[in-house]
Design a protein around this motif. Structure first.
Motif, PDB file in Angstrom:
ATOM      1  N   ASP A   5      -7.083  66.159  21.382  1.00  0.00           N
ATOM      2  CA  ASP A   5      -8.149  65.999  22.385  1.00  0.00           C
ATOM      3  C   ASP A   5      -7.598  65.373  23.665  1.00  0.00           C
ATOM      4  OD1 ASP A   5     -10.026  67.079  20.657  1.00  0.00           O
ATOM      5  OD2 ASP A   5     -10.776  65.126  19.992  1.00  0.00           O
ATOM      6  N   ARG A   6      -6.742  64.356  23.517  1.00  0.00           N
ATOM      7  CA  ARG A   6      -6.153  63.705  24.684  1.00  0.00           C
ATOM      8  C   ARG A   6      -5.317  64.693  25.490  1.00  0.00           C
ATOM      9  NH1 ARG A   6      -3.246  59.633  22.504  1.00  0.00           N
ATOM     10  NH2 ARG A   6      -1.329  60.833  22.529  1.00  0.00           N
ATOM     11  N   ARG A   7      -4.511  65.489  24.791  1.00  0.00           N
ATOM     12  CA  ARG A   7      -3.662  66.461  25.497  1.00  0.00           C
ATOM     13  C   ARG A   7      -4.499  67.517  26.201  1.00  0.00           C
ATOM     14  NH1 ARG A   7       0.969  66.813  20.782  1.00  0.00           N
ATOM     15  NH2 ARG A   7       1.951  64.836  21.345  1.00  0.00           N
ATOM     16  N   LYS A  24       1.519  56.881  34.674  1.00  0.00           N
ATOM     17  CA  LYS A  24       0.922  55.544  34.615  1.00  0.00           C
ATOM     18  C   LYS A  24      -0.602  55.638  34.727  1.00  0.00           C
ATOM     19  CE  LYS A  24       0.945  51.040  36.852  1.00  0.00           C
ATOM     20  NZ  LYS A  24       1.510  50.217  37.926  1.00  0.00           N
ATOM     21  N   GLU A  25      -1.079  56.460  35.647  1.00  0.00           N
ATOM     22  CA  GLU A  25      -2.522  56.653  35.822  1.00  0.00           C
ATOM     23  C   GLU A  25      -3.161  57.217  34.552  1.00  0.00           C
ATOM     24  OE1 GLU A  25      -5.326  59.608  38.521  1.00  0.00           O
ATOM     25  OE2 GLU A  25      -3.365  59.017  39.301  1.00  0.00           O
ATOM     26  N   LEU A  26      -2.506  58.194  33.940  1.00  0.00           N
ATOM     27  CA  LEU A  26      -3.012  58.785  32.702  1.00  0.00           C
ATOM     28  C   LEU A  26      -2.988  57.773  31.560  1.00  0.00           C
ATOM     29  CD1 LEU A  26      -1.332  62.296  32.981  1.00  0.00           C
ATOM     30  CD2 LEU A  26      -3.791  61.803  33.164  1.00  0.00           C
ATOM     31  N   ALA A  27      -1.932  56.964  31.503  1.00  0.00           N
ATOM     32  CA  ALA A  27      -1.822  55.950  30.445  1.00  0.00           C
ATOM     33  C   ALA A  27      -2.981  54.960  30.526  1.00  0.00           C
ATOM     34  CB  ALA A  27      -0.485  55.222  30.551  1.00  0.00           C
ATOM     35  N   VAL A  28      -3.299  54.517  31.722  1.00  0.00           N
ATOM     36  CA  VAL A  28      -4.414  53.584  31.902  1.00  0.00           C
ATOM     37  C   VAL A  28      -5.729  54.258  31.506  1.00  0.00           C
ATOM     38  CG1 VAL A  28      -5.766  52.336  33.641  1.00  0.00           C
ATOM     39  CG2 VAL A  28      -3.264  52.196  33.673  1.00  0.00           C
ATOM     40  N   ARG A  34       2.695  54.470  28.787  1.00  0.00           N
ATOM     41  CA  ARG A  34       3.253  55.516  29.640  1.00  0.00           C
ATOM     42  C   ARG A  34       4.154  56.449  28.818  1.00  0.00           C
ATOM     43  NH1 ARG A  34       7.739  56.614  32.042  1.00  0.00           N
ATOM     44  NH2 ARG A  34       7.826  57.695  34.025  1.00  0.00           N
ATOM     45  N   GLN A  35       4.885  55.891  27.865  1.00  0.00           N
ATOM     46  CA  GLN A  35       5.775  56.698  27.026  1.00  0.00           C
ATOM     47  C   GLN A  35       4.990  57.719  26.206  1.00  0.00           C
ATOM     48  OE1 GLN A  35       9.026  56.957  27.231  1.00  0.00           O
ATOM     49  NE2 GLN A  35       8.975  58.565  25.693  1.00  0.00           N
ATOM     50  N   VAL A  36       3.822  57.348  25.718  1.00  0.00           N
ATOM     51  CA  VAL A  36       2.975  58.286  24.968  1.00  0.00           C
ATOM     52  C   VAL A  36       2.588  59.453  25.878  1.00  0.00           C
ATOM     53  CG1 VAL A  36       0.694  58.592  23.895  1.00  0.00           C
ATOM     54  CG2 VAL A  36       2.130  56.642  23.267  1.00  0.00           C
ATOM     55  N   ILE A  37       2.240  59.142  27.127  1.00  0.00           N
ATOM     56  CA  ILE A  37       1.877  60.189  28.089  1.00  0.00           C
ATOM     57  C   ILE A  37       3.075  61.093  28.370  1.00  0.00           C
ATOM     58  CG2 ILE A  37       1.127  60.669  30.461  1.00  0.00           C
ATOM     59  CD1 ILE A  37      -1.131  59.661  28.585  1.00  0.00           C
ATOM     60  N   VAL A  38       4.252  60.516  28.525  1.00  0.00           N
ATOM     61  CA  VAL A  38       5.463  61.311  28.757  1.00  0.00           C
ATOM     62  C   VAL A  38       5.700  62.258  27.570  1.00  0.00           C
ATOM     63  CG1 VAL A  38       7.979  61.192  29.013  1.00  0.00           C
ATOM     64  CG2 VAL A  38       6.504  59.657  30.338  1.00  0.00           C
ATOM     65  N   GLN A  39       5.506  61.772  26.357  1.00  0.00           N
ATOM     66  CA  GLN A  39       5.647  62.633  25.173  1.00  0.00           C
ATOM     67  C   GLN A  39       4.575  63.722  25.165  1.00  0.00           C
ATOM     68  OE1 GLN A  39       5.446  59.745  22.027  1.00  0.00           O
ATOM     69  NE2 GLN A  39       7.623  59.259  22.127  1.00  0.00           N
ATOM     70  N   ASP A  40       3.336  63.342  25.487  1.00  0.00           N
ATOM     71  CA  ASP A  40       2.259  64.336  25.577  1.00  0.00           C
ATOM     72  C   ASP A  40       2.617  65.407  26.596  1.00  0.00           C
ATOM     73  OD1 ASP A  40       0.683  63.010  23.717  1.00  0.00           O
ATOM     74  OD2 ASP A  40      -0.654  62.119  25.209  1.00  0.00           O
ATOM     75  N   MET A  41       3.125  64.984  27.734  1.00  0.00           N
ATOM     76  CA  MET A  41       3.459  65.948  28.793  1.00  0.00           C
ATOM     77  C   MET A  41       4.578  66.882  28.359  1.00  0.00           C
ATOM     78  SD  MET A  41       1.265  65.678  31.099  1.00  0.00           S
ATOM     79  CE  MET A  41       2.055  66.936  32.083  1.00  0.00           C
TER      80      MET A  41
END
Length: 181
Positions: A5-7, A24-28, A34-41
Motif C-alpha cells: 500500500d505504501r509503495r 526525506k519528505e516521503l519518509a516523514v 529514509r532508508q526504507v523509502i530508498v528501498q521502496d523506490m
C-alpha cells in the motif's frame, strides 16, 4: 499501512506531483526511515518506467496511467485465461515476477496489452523451450498491470478473483513486508 500500500501511494504521489519529491519528505509522510523509502523506490523503479532520481528528489516522467501489482496463482493451463482476463478489462501486463525465498525478487518484462499479444505469448510458451516463471514458485507469481484508471484495475482484480486466480499474500510475505517497514 503495509509495504505494498505504501509503495502504491508513493507511486501515486510521484505521478501527481509537478515537483521532485524527496526521500526525506516521503519518509516523514509515511513515518518510516529514509532508508526504507530508498528501498521502496528501488522496487518501484524496477517495475515502473519513467521514474528519475534527481538531486532534488524523485520525478515521474512516465505515462499517467495507473498501475497495481496482483499476486496470482495457477497452473500452465490457466495462463491464457489469466492474461486474457487482464487485457479484456483494459489492462496491460507490464511484467511478471516471482518472490523466491532464496533468490529474492525475479522480474521479466512482458508488455501484453491485447488478445494478439496473449496469443503470441502463449505460442512462444507452447514450444516447450521455456516455461512460465511462476513454475519456480508452484504457480505463484505477480503481475504489474497498468490501466487508464483505478476502476479498470478494480475490474481486473474482480475478474481474477472470480476466476480463482487471485492469491492472498502468504505468511512469509506478510512477515517480510513487516520487516521492511
Amino acid at each position: 499501512m503495509n509495504v505494498e500500500d505504501r509503495r502504491n501511494e508513493i507511486l501515486n504521489i510521484l505521478k501527481n506531483s509537478d515537483e521532485p519529491v524527496s526521500a526525506k519528505e516521503l519518509a516523514v509522510r509515511f513515518g518510516v526511515s529514509r532508508q526504507v523509502i530508498v528501498q521502496d523506490m528501488a522496487v518501484i523503479r524496477a517495475s515502473t518506467d519513467g521514474i528519475v532520481s534527481t538531486y532534488q528528489g524523485y520525478v515521474f516522467h512516465g505515462s499517467k496511467a495507473c498501475s497495481r501489482e496482483f499476486k496470482v496463482c495457477h497452473d500452465d493451463r490457466r495462463a491464457e485465461q489469466e492474461l486474457s482476463a487482464i487485457v479484456d478489462c483494459g489492462g496491460r501486463v507490464k511484467n511478471v515476477s516471482i518472490s523466491h525465498r532464496i533468490y529474492g525478487r525475479i522480474t521479466a518484462e512482458l508488455d501484453i496489452a491485447s488478445q494478439q499479444d496473449v496469443k503470441e505469448f502463449m505460442e512462444q510458451i507452447s514450444t516447450g523451450k521455456s516455461s512460465l516463471l511462476g513454475n519456480a514458485t508452484s504457480g505463484y507469481h505477480y503481475h504489474l498491470v497498468e490501466a487508464a484508471n483505478e476502476e479498470r484495475l478494480d475490474l481486473v482484480e474482480k475478474r481474477l478473483s472470480e476466476a480463482g486466480i487471485l492469491a492472498p499474500l502468504s505468511q512469509w510475505e506478510i512477515e517480510t513486508s513487516k520487516d521492511k517497514a
